[in-house]
Scaffold this active site. Structure first.
Site, mmCIF file in Angstrom:
data_model
loop_
_atom_site.group_PDB
_atom_site.id
_atom_site.type_symbol
_atom_site.label_atom_id
_atom_site.label_comp_id
_atom_site.label_asym_id
_atom_site.label_seq_id
_atom_site.Cartn_x
_atom_site.Cartn_y
_atom_site.Cartn_z
ATOM 1 N N ASP A 91 0.835 -1.212 0.000
ATOM 2 C CA ASP A 91 0.000 0.000 0.000
ATOM 3 C C ASP A 91 0.861 1.249 0.000
ATOM 4 O O ASP A 91 0.612 2.191 -0.734
ATOM 5 C CB ASP A 91 -0.842 0.023 1.288
ATOM 6 C CG ASP A 91 -2.289 -0.318 1.025
ATOM 7 O OD1 ASP A 91 -2.595 -0.757 -0.088
ATOM 8 O OD2 ASP A 91 -3.109 -0.148 1.954
ATOM 9 N N LYS A 177 -12.307 6.453 8.964
ATOM 10 C CA LYS A 177 -12.128 6.730 7.528
ATOM 11 C C LYS A 177 -10.630 6.817 7.276
ATOM 12 O O LYS A 177 -10.011 7.852 7.490
ATOM 13 C CB LYS A 177 -12.816 8.058 7.191
ATOM 14 C CG LYS A 177 -13.323 8.207 5.776
ATOM 15 C CD LYS A 177 -12.306 8.041 4.680
ATOM 16 C CE LYS A 177 -11.493 9.277 4.394
ATOM 17 N NZ LYS A 177 -10.364 8.994 3.462
ATOM 18 N N LEU A 181 -5.366 6.238 -0.100
ATOM 19 C CA LEU A 181 -4.148 5.709 -0.719
ATOM 20 C C LEU A 181 -3.730 4.373 -0.106
ATOM 21 O O LEU A 181 -3.097 3.556 -0.770
ATOM 22 C CB LEU A 181 -2.999 6.720 -0.587
ATOM 23 C CG LEU A 181 -3.175 8.038 -1.330
ATOM 24 C CD1 LEU A 181 -1.991 8.962 -1.078
ATOM 25 C CD2 LEU A 181 -3.342 7.799 -2.822
ATOM 26 N N GLY A 230 -3.435 14.292 9.732
ATOM 27 C CA GLY A 230 -3.240 14.581 8.308
ATOM 28 C C GLY A 230 -2.692 15.977 8.123
ATOM 29 O O GLY A 230 -2.033 16.516 9.009
ATOM 30 N N THR A 234 -6.516 20.053 5.577
ATOM 31 C CA THR A 234 -7.693 19.232 5.911
ATOM 32 C C THR A 234 -8.072 19.437 7.384
ATOM 33 O O THR A 234 -9.257 19.505 7.711
ATOM 34 C CB THR A 234 -7.407 17.740 5.628
ATOM 35 O OG1 THR A 234 -6.926 17.634 4.294
ATOM 36 C CG2 THR A 234 -8.641 16.899 5.773
ATOM 37 N N CYS A 286 5.484 12.906 9.978
ATOM 38 C CA CYS A 286 5.053 14.233 10.453
ATOM 39 C C CYS A 286 6.108 14.848 11.368
ATOM 40 O O CYS A 286 6.267 16.059 11.417
ATOM 41 C CB CYS A 286 3.726 14.124 11.165
ATOM 42 S SG CYS A 286 3.734 12.825 12.382
HETATM 43 P P1 NAD Z 1 -4.555 14.642 4.116
HETATM 44 O O1 NAD Z 1 -4.967 15.761 4.987
HETATM 45 O O2 NAD Z 1 -4.574 14.850 2.654
HETATM 46 O O3 NAD Z 1 -5.473 13.373 4.362
HETATM 47 C C1 NAD Z 1 -5.664 12.823 5.643
HETATM 48 C C2 NAD Z 1 -7.026 12.165 5.706
HETATM 49 O O4 NAD Z 1 -8.015 13.168 5.556
HETATM 50 C C3 NAD Z 1 -7.271 11.144 4.593
HETATM 51 O O5 NAD Z 1 -8.023 10.068 5.129
HETATM 52 C C4 NAD Z 1 -8.114 11.930 3.611
HETATM 53 O O6 NAD Z 1 -8.953 11.131 2.798
HETATM 54 C C5 NAD Z 1 -8.942 12.787 4.555
HETATM 55 N N1 NAD Z 1 -9.520 13.986 3.936
HETATM 56 C C6 NAD Z 1 -9.068 14.680 2.861
HETATM 57 N N2 NAD Z 1 -9.890 15.737 2.606
HETATM 58 C C7 NAD Z 1 -10.853 15.709 3.558
HETATM 59 C C8 NAD Z 1 -11.956 16.555 3.859
HETATM 60 N N3 NAD Z 1 -12.273 17.621 3.108
HETATM 61 N N4 NAD Z 1 -12.708 16.263 4.937
HETATM 62 C C9 NAD Z 1 -12.416 15.197 5.728
HETATM 63 N N5 NAD Z 1 -11.404 14.354 5.474
HETATM 64 C C10 NAD Z 1 -10.613 14.601 4.410
HETATM 65 O O7 NAD Z 1 -3.144 14.195 4.638
HETATM 66 P P2 NAD Z 1 -2.253 13.008 4.081
HETATM 67 O O8 NAD Z 1 -1.707 13.470 2.767
HETATM 68 O O9 NAD Z 1 -2.979 11.712 4.124
HETATM 69 O O10 NAD Z 1 -1.114 12.917 5.200
HETATM 70 C C11 NAD Z 1 -0.005 13.731 5.173
HETATM 71 C C12 NAD Z 1 -0.107 14.812 6.231
HETATM 72 O O11 NAD Z 1 -0.422 14.244 7.500
HETATM 73 C C13 NAD Z 1 1.201 15.534 6.433
HETATM 74 O O12 NAD Z 1 0.998 16.917 6.465
HETATM 75 C C14 NAD Z 1 1.702 15.041 7.790
HETATM 76 O O13 NAD Z 1 2.532 15.897 8.455
HETATM 77 C C15 NAD Z 1 0.450 14.756 8.505
HETATM 78 N N6 NAD Z 1 0.655 13.722 9.533
HETATM 79 C C16 NAD Z 1 0.707 14.113 10.839
HETATM 80 C C17 NAD Z 1 0.919 13.183 11.852
HETATM 81 C C18 NAD Z 1 0.981 13.593 13.312
HETATM 82 O O14 NAD Z 1 0.991 12.751 14.174
HETATM 83 N N7 NAD Z 1 1.025 14.856 13.624
HETATM 84 C C19 NAD Z 1 1.072 11.831 11.520
HETATM 85 C C20 NAD Z 1 1.006 11.473 10.183
HETATM 86 C C21 NAD Z 1 0.787 12.436 9.195
#
Ligand code: NAD
Length: 497
Positions: A91, A177, A181, A230, A234, A286
């Protein structure tokens, strides 16, 4: 392989009939499909979670019974460790060795929160003396309700475990959710929870796109708390959705974490931790310590060692023997990382090594480990998260300057400091405005310790006891004991009181 949704205790086709392709980033080929949830599925999942929370046994059963089910989930994850690690590698692209760490940590997370639930139940209500013996007062903690958990792709099962395990341990019901990816290992989690006997509606899985499934979940008034990991963009949308009807949120967002290296430390040990801090998981971390500050006397010597170490790193598909870095998770993310590198070049920073895709790997979304030196402090690449294997380096002359440069960021997730002088390390650790500080290392993460950021890196904490409390409401229960002095209202109104 074709994963379904899991709603109200059953594996079901998505209401709209849609499925998403799941791509292996090392081969660029589809290797599986996962159901793509839409609004109707969100409605069904939230309604099921609502019923399970409001009327079902889960929040009301003794904590030991919930804990037993969480322990059997942990055992099931461990039993399938190898299979799950393969799934995670296909994945996400990460090396198999790293995928095994993640799966094992996810199993431990369920075990740990089983123990926390039992411990908290044994503690019971806290009696509070309010200085008036007619009142008997207690503080009780109760599950917050229905949780909408939205997770990213960089540690798919582990990020889900960090939310699902404490939420279920606390007695909440969950709609998860995961990222579109990397949705496959969360499908396995749904099977384990089902097999463990977790009642219908307590856990629901909605694989699907952010806009189609995540947005309606975060806007749903039936969800009491949103737990999100994330991007900041978002996170902002989720907070806005929760603000409309004042629902609780916890946010784990990005970072641009500093690593301060003083001249008195062993440079080989420094290289080891700096590399791990920014190239592990292809830099899609992150908490990556992606801004390196080096005391000037060892600046060029350390850069030289880092260059040689980066050039020695073995890139390739995650299941190939000896591979240290796999591909970036997707074509889009690879393009974003390469665009970030272009901004680095344009900023006037010195490219020490890397800067593109490895020529020998013609398939897969690979990016070379990349190091920029003399990076301007006002450049995009110094200030913004690349979320890829890109290290930015600058020299410093004094401890004060290093701390000021480190704290000059809108993020505050993590930071690291390395020196033989432990007093100095403690001073710097105290001065860094970050939720996690590592001394003489970078990235080790323990389930027992709080995890989360200051400033734009988020709100709230996961892991440890803090990560359990995040799924609890706090209630005071105050009892008046009728005695001879029963007319409290009148006596309390006396000015002499
Ligand atoms: P992302 O924000 O694109 O997506 C995260 C999740 O949010 C996914 O499941 C996605 O489908 C969902 N999502 C997207 N748009 C949405 C919306 N409008 N409403 C509700 N949900 C929505 O992030 P990503 O690309 O998956 O992950 C990378 C980011 O996550 C990086 O910025 C990273 O720093 C951060 N991250 C932070 C930590 C932490 O512990 N602080 C850990 C891992 C990743």
């Amino acid at each position: 392989m074709r994963n379904l949704l899991y709603i109200d205790g059953a594996f079901v086709e998505p209401a709209g009939g849609g499925f998403m392709d799941v791509i292996d980033p090392a081969t660029e080929e589809r290797y599986a499909q996962a159901a793509s949830a839409s609004c109707a599925d969100v409605e069904a999942a939230v309604a099921a979670a609502r019923r399970a929370f409001d009327h079902g046994p889960w929040p009301r059963m003794p904590a030991v019974e919930r804990a037993a089910m969480l322990r059997s989930v942990a055992a099931a994850i461990r039993a399938d460790l190898e299979e799950l690690a393969w799934l995670e590698m296909r994945d996400n692209g990460k090396p198999l060795k790293e995928a095994r760490w993640d799966i094992s940590d996810a199993a431990y997370c369920f075990e740990y929160y089983a123990g926390v639930a039992e411990e908290a139940a044994a503690e019971g209500d806290v009696v509070q003396d309010v200085g008036d013996e007619r009142f008997h007062c207690r503080v009780r903690k109760e599950p917050v309700g229905v949780v909408g958990a939205i997770t990213p792709w960089n540690f798919p099962l582990l990020m889900a475990a960090w939310k699902v395990a404490p939420a279920l341990a606390a007695g909440c019901c969950v709609v998860l959710k995961p990222s579109e990816l990397c949705p496959m290992s969360c499908g396995a989690l749904a099977r384990y929870l089902h097999q463990a006997g977790v009642p219908a509606g307590v856990f629901n899985l909605l694989t699907g796109l952010g806009q189609a499934a995540g947005a309606p979940l975060s806007a749903h008034p039936g969800v009491d708390k949103l737990a999100f990991t994330g991007s900041q963009a978002t996170g902002t949308r989720i907070m806005q959705a929760a603000a409309r009807d004042i629902r609780t949120v916890s946010l784990e967002l990005g970072g641009k974490s500093p690593f301060i290296v003083f001249a008195d430390c062993d440079l080989d040990k420094a290289v080891e931790w700096i590399q791990f801090g920014v190239f592990w998981n292809q830099g899609q971390i992150c908490s990556a310590t992606s801004r390196l500050l080096v005391e000037r006397p060892v600046y060029e010597a350390l850069l030289d060692r880092l260059r040689r170490a980066a050039q020695r790193m073995v890139l390739g598909p995650g299941d190939r023997e000896g591979v240290q870095m796999g591909p970036i998770v997707s074509a889009t993310q690879q393009r974003r990382v390469l665009e970030g590198i272009e901004r680095g070049r344009a900023s006037g920073a010195r490219l020490v090594t890397g800067g593109g895709c490895p020529a020998h790997l013609t398939r897969g979304y690979f990016v070379e480990p990349t190091i920029f030196a003399d990076v301007p402090v006002d450049s995009w690449i110094w200030r913004e998260e690349v979320f890829g294997p890109v290290l930015c380096v600058r020299p410093f002359d004094t401890e004060e300057e290093a701390v000021a440069l480190a704290n000059d960021s809108r993020f505050g997730l993590a930071g690291a400091v390395m020196s033989d002088d432990l007093e100095r390390c403690d001073r710097v650790a105290g001065a860094l405005r970050a939720g996690v500080v590592w001394i003489n290392c970078s990235q080790p993460t323990f389930t027992q310790l709080p995890w989360g950021g200051y400033k734009a890196s988020g709100i709230g904490r996961e892991l440890g006891r803090h990560g359990y409390e995040a799924f609890l409401e706090v209630k005071q229960i105050t009892r008046f004991d009728f005695g001879s002095d029963w007319n409290w209202y009148q006596s309390a109104a006396e000015p002499s009181k």
